[in-house]
Design an enzyme around this catalytic site. Structure first.
Site, PDB file in Angstrom:
ATOM      1  N   GLU A   1      60.936  35.001  30.214  1.00 38.78           N
ATOM      2  CA  GLU A   1      59.951  34.506  31.383  1.00 38.78           C
ATOM      3  C   GLU A   1      60.177  32.933  31.507  1.00 38.78           C
ATOM      4  OE1 GLU A   1      56.461  36.839  29.980  1.00 38.78           O
ATOM      5  OE2 GLU A   1      57.529  38.445  30.740  1.00 38.78           O
TER       6      GLU A   1
ATOM      7  N   GLU B   1      65.119  40.778  23.283  1.00 36.87           N
ATOM      8  CA  GLU B   1      64.464  41.313  24.501  1.00 36.87           C
ATOM      9  C   GLU B   1      65.146  41.598  25.721  1.00 36.87           C
ATOM     10  OE1 GLU B   1      59.933  40.620  23.570  1.00 36.87           O
ATOM     11  OE2 GLU B   1      60.703  39.029  24.922  1.00 36.87           O
TER      12      GLU B   1
HETATM   13  P1  13P Z   1      56.247  43.951  26.718  1.00 33.33           P
HETATM   14  O1  13P Z   1      55.864  44.722  25.521  1.00 33.33           O
HETATM   15  O2  13P Z   1      54.846  44.106  27.825  1.00 33.33           O
HETATM   16  O3  13P Z   1      57.310  44.624  27.406  1.00 33.33           O
HETATM   17  O4  13P Z   1      56.678  42.651  26.701  1.00 33.33           O
HETATM   18  C1  13P Z   1      57.606  42.340  25.889  1.00 33.33           C
HETATM   19  C2  13P Z   1      57.724  40.905  25.686  1.00 33.33           C
HETATM   20  O5  13P Z   1      58.238  40.034  26.550  1.00 33.33           O
HETATM   21  C3  13P Z   1      56.996  40.157  24.458  1.00 33.33           C
HETATM   22  O6  13P Z   1      57.706  38.867  24.150  1.00 33.33           O
END
Ligand code: 13P
Length: 250
Positions: A96, A166
């Site tokens: 992000e 991720e």
């Molecule tokens: P979620 O578990 O909400 O998919 O998010 C993962 C994340 O970005 C953890 O840093």
């Protein structure tokens, strides 16, 4: 044997009063785990969380930091500042932040070095987009991100870096990578570390999986050969649910 490290990333959620209630409840639920438990919380919650986590097995982390120690960087927070209040971990290069705040492999690398200078343990995020995955580029993207993130670090520092794989398409979407896919991607990250820093280092690095981890899939993910725990977003906002993830092996 690497230990399991399970970190919650609250992202931009939770006011201090909610954070305090959370820790009071959560600390009791996870007090018997042998897994490492970390909560990465907004800056405004850090101090409250540190105070309330005292005497528990919960470690506290931030979600970002600047690479400079101090200076004219309005709105930023340095590693030195985080260290000064007792923070132990810091997430670096979350997708992000790469996506919305122009973080690059270069700034990620600078931040990791600054984290170590301030005795903070970095949790470094890497992961491919859906487009990259569909183009068959997953391995190339994640190994390149890993190599550039760790460039110039000592073997000891690499050993003390936590990497969170991720896949961007799995974050907040409810879509989880299959445990086999996630494990294979994590193996390729570990192989890249082995290629550069040798086997002893690569066998010691903690590599987490993140992306729609929940209590119903944690065990399957965390009992694979190479996944050393998780970085959990949405499911870390509820103490009950997150404690079930932490206690996946109970
Ligand atoms: P979620 O578990 O909400 O998919 O998010 C993962 C994340 O970005 C953890 O840093």
């Amino acid at each position: 044997m690497r230990k399991k490290v399970i970190a919650g990333n609250w992202k931009m959620n939770m006011l201090p009063n909610e954070a305090i209630d959370y820790i009071q409840k959560f600390s009791d639920l996870v007090k018997d785990t042998e897994n490492e438990v970390i909560l990465c919380v907004p800056y405004t919650d850090l101090f409250y969380c540190l105070m309330n986590a005292q005497g528990t097995n919960i470690k506290i982390g931030a979600q970002n930091m600047h690479f400079a120690e101090s200076g004219a960087y309005t709105g930023e927070v340095s590693g030195k500042m985080l260290k000064s209040i007792g923070v132990e971990y810091v997430i670096i290069g979350h997708s992000e932040r790469r996506q919305y705040f122009n973080e690059t492999d270069e700034s990620v690398n600078k931040k990791i070095k600054a984290a170590f200078e301030n005795e903070l343990k970095p949790i470094v995020c890497v992961g491919e987009s859906l487009e990259q995955r569909e183009a068959g580029e997953t391995e190339k993207i994640i190994t390149t991100q890993t190599r550039l993130a760790l460039e110039g670090l000592s073997e000891e520092q690499v050993k003390n870096t936590i990497i969170a794989y991720e896949p961007i398409w799995a974050i907040g979407t409810g879509k989880t990578a299959t445990s086999e896919d996630a494990n294979n991607s994590i193996k390729s990250i570990r192989n890249e570390i082995k290629r550069i820093y040798g086997e002893e280092v690569s066998e010691n690095v903690i590599i987490q999986y993140g992306g729609s981890v929940k209590s119903s899939n944690a065990k399957e993910l965390f009992t694979t050969s190479d996944i050393d725990g998780g970085l959990v977003g949405g499911a870390s906002l509820k103490p009950d649910e997150f404690s079930k993830i932490v206690n996946y092996n109970k």
